[in-house]
Design a protein around this motif. Sequence first.
Motif, PDB file in Angstrom:
ATOM      1  N   ASN A 152       0.826  -1.202   0.000  1.00 33.32           N
ATOM      2  CA  ASN A 152       0.000   0.000   0.000  1.00 33.32           C
ATOM      3  C   ASN A 152       0.871   1.267   0.000  1.00 33.32           C
ATOM      4  OD1 ASN A 152      -2.638   1.016  -0.032  1.00 33.32           O
ATOM      5  ND2 ASN A 152      -2.478   1.572   2.123  1.00 33.32           N
TER       6      ASN A 152
ATOM      7  N   PRO B 161      -0.918  -0.629  12.487  1.00 35.79           N
ATOM      8  CA  PRO B 161      -1.599   0.665  12.476  1.00 35.79           C
ATOM      9  C   PRO B 161      -0.954   1.652  11.500  1.00 35.79           C
ATOM     10  CG  PRO B 161      -1.225  -0.063  14.730  1.00 35.79           C
ATOM     11  CD  PRO B 161      -0.501  -1.027  13.848  1.00 35.79           C
TER      12      PRO B 161
ATOM     13  N   THR C 290      -8.418   2.761   4.884  1.00 35.12           N
ATOM     14  CA  THR C 290      -8.622   3.360   3.559  1.00 35.12           C
ATOM     15  C   THR C 290      -8.891   2.255   2.532  1.00 35.12           C
ATOM     16  OG1 THR C 290      -7.042   5.070   4.223  1.00 35.12           O
ATOM     17  CG2 THR C 290      -7.606   4.969   1.896  1.00 35.12           C
TER      18      THR C 290
ATOM     19  N   GLY D 247      -2.704   2.040   6.332  1.00 36.46           N
ATOM     20  CA  GLY D 247      -3.727   2.372   5.335  1.00 36.46           C
ATOM     21  C   GLY D 247      -4.794   1.302   5.195  1.00 36.46           C
TER      22      GLY D 247
HETATM   23  P1  GDP Z   1      -4.986   2.354   9.243  1.00 37.83           P
HETATM   24  O1  GDP Z   1      -4.540   2.818  10.589  1.00 37.83           O
HETATM   25  O2  GDP Z   1      -4.111   1.248   8.734  1.00 37.83           O
HETATM   26  O3  GDP Z   1      -6.423   2.011   9.145  1.00 37.83           O
HETATM   27  O4  GDP Z   1      -4.648   3.555   8.226  1.00 37.83           O
HETATM   28  P2  GDP Z   1      -5.598   4.654   7.547  1.00 37.83           P
HETATM   29  O5  GDP Z   1      -6.430   4.043   6.476  1.00 37.83           O
HETATM   30  O6  GDP Z   1      -6.289   5.419   8.611  1.00 37.83           O
HETATM   31  O7  GDP Z   1      -4.483   5.552   6.822  1.00 37.83           O
HETATM   32  C1  GDP Z   1      -3.401   6.125   7.544  1.00 37.83           C
HETATM   33  C2  GDP Z   1      -2.896   7.356   6.803  1.00 37.83           C
HETATM   34  O8  GDP Z   1      -2.308   6.958   5.567  1.00 37.83           O
HETATM   35  C3  GDP Z   1      -3.985   8.349   6.442  1.00 37.83           C
HETATM   36  O9  GDP Z   1      -3.465   9.642   6.610  1.00 37.83           O
HETATM   37  C4  GDP Z   1      -4.279   8.065   4.989  1.00 37.83           C
HETATM   38  O10 GDP Z   1      -4.746   9.191   4.308  1.00 37.83           O
HETATM   39  C5  GDP Z   1      -2.910   7.656   4.484  1.00 37.83           C
HETATM   40  N1  GDP Z   1      -3.006   6.734   3.324  1.00 37.83           N
HETATM   41  C6  GDP Z   1      -3.756   5.610   3.236  1.00 37.83           C
HETATM   42  N2  GDP Z   1      -3.578   5.009   2.053  1.00 37.83           N
HETATM   43  C7  GDP Z   1      -2.676   5.765   1.363  1.00 37.83           C
HETATM   44  C8  GDP Z   1      -2.063   5.664   0.057  1.00 37.83           C
HETATM   45  O11 GDP Z   1      -2.283   4.734  -0.726  1.00 37.83           O
HETATM   46  N3  GDP Z   1      -1.177   6.648  -0.276  1.00 37.83           N
HETATM   47  C9  GDP Z   1      -0.877   7.678   0.561  1.00 37.83           C
HETATM   48  N4  GDP Z   1       0.011   8.588   0.137  1.00 37.83           N
HETATM   49  N5  GDP Z   1      -1.436   7.809   1.776  1.00 37.83           N
HETATM   50  C10 GDP Z   1      -2.319   6.867   2.184  1.00 37.83           C
END
Ligand code: GDP
Length: 286
Positions: A56, A121, A127, A124
């Motif tokens: 990712n 954590p 997302t 991503g």
């Molecule tokens: P989780 O803790 O794994 O659920 O992560 P999140 O989905 O909350 O994402 C963590 C951070 O990474 C957020 O600020 C997202 O906007 C960012 N993010 C997620 N996917 C991507 C991606 O493919 N590219 C970039 N540049 N940022 C991402």
Amino acid sequence: IQWFPGHMNKARNEIKEIMPEMDVVIEVIDARIPYSSENPMVAALRGHKPVIKILNKADLADPEQTQAWIEYLETQDQVKAIAFDDNKANDVHKIVELCKRLIPNKVGTGRQIKVLIMGIPNVGKSTLINALAGRSIAKTGDEPAVTKSQQLIKIDNDIMLYDTPGMLWPKIENPNSGYRLAATGGIKDTAFDFDDVASYTAEYLIQAYPELLKARYKIDELPATDWAFFEVAGRSRGLLKKGGIVDTYRMSEILINELRSGTLGRITLETPKMREKELLLVEELR
Ligand code: GDP
């Protein structure tokens, strides 16, 4: 370092319980650090199930390295690897199709393919879940969420996604992995000494991405050491303290911030070769 062992044990037990029912495991990793963002629990608990590794944030990673990692990871037993980023959310159909290709005998039977999604954590995962579901389900944000309960998310008639409960922290088996996790923002700044993280990162970038550093900080001759780099780059940026001394600390903060945001360019902080080498080191440390 002990990473919230309570949360970790809870996650482990819950995954242990649910794993036998699962058909496929999706492991979300960070394309910039495919080794250090791995969770060792996947290997330990999955048994003989297919695993899809999602590299990712591929938009931030070095595309050549991402390709090298995909090829390397796919030499492992039952592992498929796909690069992904949230700008190309439409590509989620590739992941869905792959699940169906891996478990063809459930497709169209009404018995859903059970897919467990896991990731450390901030990698991503939320997302990606939202992209897979085609709607906003999981909470996303820069700070790792503290509580998460198990969620079942219907992707389509053939696929049910199981979001892992509890927190899965990275297992930092060697300090280099810790530095790289900190550099990409995968663990909190306070967990490591910032100077060490910045030094480690600058040293790596000097040898792996010299042209990006020269272009970004307008340096003709790149110094060979991290401290000399902070000095030269800081001067180039006009980061001067009283008496004309370069504010190297401020410069190191800028470097890490620009790495995290992608402003510096597309960078991967580890190679398959480094993983092989460090795995041997970890064995020796045990
Ligand atoms: P989780 O803790 O794994 O659920 O992560 P999140 O989905 O909350 O994402 C963590 C951070 O990474 C957020 O600020 C997202 O906007 C960012 N993010 C997620 N996917 C991507 C991606 O493919 N590219 C970039 N540049 N940022 C991402």
